[in-house]
Design a protein around this motif. Structure first.
Motif, short mmCIF file in Angstrom:
data_model
loop_
_atom_site.label_atom_id
_atom_site.label_comp_id
_atom_site.label_asym_id
_atom_site.label_seq_id
_atom_site.Cartn_x
_atom_site.Cartn_y
_atom_site.Cartn_z
N GLU A 158 0.82 -1.20 0.03
CA GLU A 158 0.01 0.17 -0.08
C GLU A 158 0.85 1.03 0.02
O GLU A 158 1.65 1.38 0.84
N PRO B 199 2.04 -5.12 5.23
CA PRO B 199 0.67 -5.19 5.25
C PRO B 199 0.45 -5.62 3.49
O PRO B 199 0.87 -4.80 2.91
N TYR B 200 -0.27 -6.59 3.27
CA TYR B 200 -1.03 -6.79 2.03
C TYR B 200 -2.01 -5.56 1.65
O TYR B 200 -2.88 -5.07 2.77
N ARG C 166 0.44 -12.24 11.42
CA ARG C 166 0.79 -13.10 10.14
C ARG C 166 2.32 -13.35 10.13
O ARG C 166 2.67 -14.48 10.16
N ALA D 243 -3.13 -7.38 11.77
CA ALA D 243 -3.02 -8.53 11.17
C ALA D 243 -2.08 -8.95 10.62
O ALA D 243 -1.63 -10.20 10.75
N ALA D 244 -1.19 -8.11 10.05
CA ALA D 244 -0.04 -8.25 9.07
C ALA D 244 1.01 -8.67 10.02
O ALA D 244 1.86 -9.70 9.85
N GLY E 115 -5.16 -3.68 2.01
CA GLY E 115 -6.47 -3.97 2.55
C GLY E 115 -6.30 -4.72 3.72
O GLY E 115 -7.19 -4.68 4.74
N GLU E 116 -5.18 -5.09 4.14
CA GLU E 116 -4.92 -5.87 5.37
C GLU E 116 -4.41 -4.80 6.62
O GLU E 116 -3.83 -3.95 6.23
N THR E 117 -5.01 -5.08 7.84
CA THR E 117 -4.68 -4.34 8.78
C THR E 117 -3.18 -4.46 9.29
O THR E 117 -2.75 -5.46 9.45
#
Length: 202
Positions: free
Chosen positions: A28, A91-92, A103, A99-100, A94-96
């Motif tokens: 992003e 983050p990918y 992960r 969450a990233a 759209g990924e928060t």
């Protein structure tokens, strides 16, 4: 390599020497306030002068207040073989960031933090002289506690170490660290001190 802004236009940027696997990862792009404005391929975003993009950094501590460091694997295309914080990445789209961070901690270290909390953000511009790439990042910081035994992925991590604040200072004085390490650590220190307590010395 194509860069896709929010308006859908594209521009070319070459990264022919970079690994194909890394080229397919999208990040992003953000403005100075951290608002998403588009996407770019990972390597394109790191080509000089760098494009400001979203990232995260994780600092995990054991119950003795020691920081878990990782030495990046020698096969990494960016900053190989240097010490850095517990985990970092992007983050990918759209990924928060939370969450990233969870992960990538699982992917790199094979564990889930017992606690993971937001610790603010920091914006920086750090060229990496060794690779010629540029870290132009809006970085989300996280601190937490680890109780499980790490199981590092050797493709990502060459070595790990739990260090006290004093041991970190000694190691940092004589061994190579990532260009961004001290910037993200200094920005996270207020949250680190709250987590570990004054006796830990952070």
């Amino acid at each position: 390599m194509p860069i896709t802004p929010a308006n859908g236009q594209t521009a070319g940027l070459s990264a022919a020497s970079a690994p194909a696997a890394a080229e397919s990862i999208m990040l992003e792009l953000v403005d100075e306030d951290g608002t998403t404005i588009g996407t770019a391929e990972k390597l394109a975003a790191h080509q000089p002068p760098g494009q400001l993009h979203r990232a995260f950094s994780v600092f995990l501590f054991d119950e003795k207040g020691r920081l878990l460091l990782q030495r990046r694997a020698l096969a990494k295309y960016h900053s190989p073989g240097v010490w850095s914080n517990t985990c970092c990445g992007h983050p990918y789209p759209g990924e928060t960031p939370f969450a990233a961070a969870a992960r990538r901690t699982a992917e790199e270290l094979g564990l889930a933090p017992a606690l993971l909390a937001e610790a603010g953000t920091v914006r920086y511009n750090h060229p990496d002289p060794a690779s010629g790439l540029v870290e132009q990042e809006f970085n989300h910081l996280f601190v937490g506690v680890v109780r499980a035994e790490p199981a590092p992925d050797p493709a990502e991590i060459g070595e790990i170490a739990f260090v006290t604040a004093q041991e970190l200072a000694e190691r940092h004085a004589k061994e190579p660290f990532s260009a961004w390490f001290m910037t993200v650590l200094d920005a996270a220190r207020p949250a680190v001190r709250e987590l570990t307590g004054p006796s830990a010395g952070w």
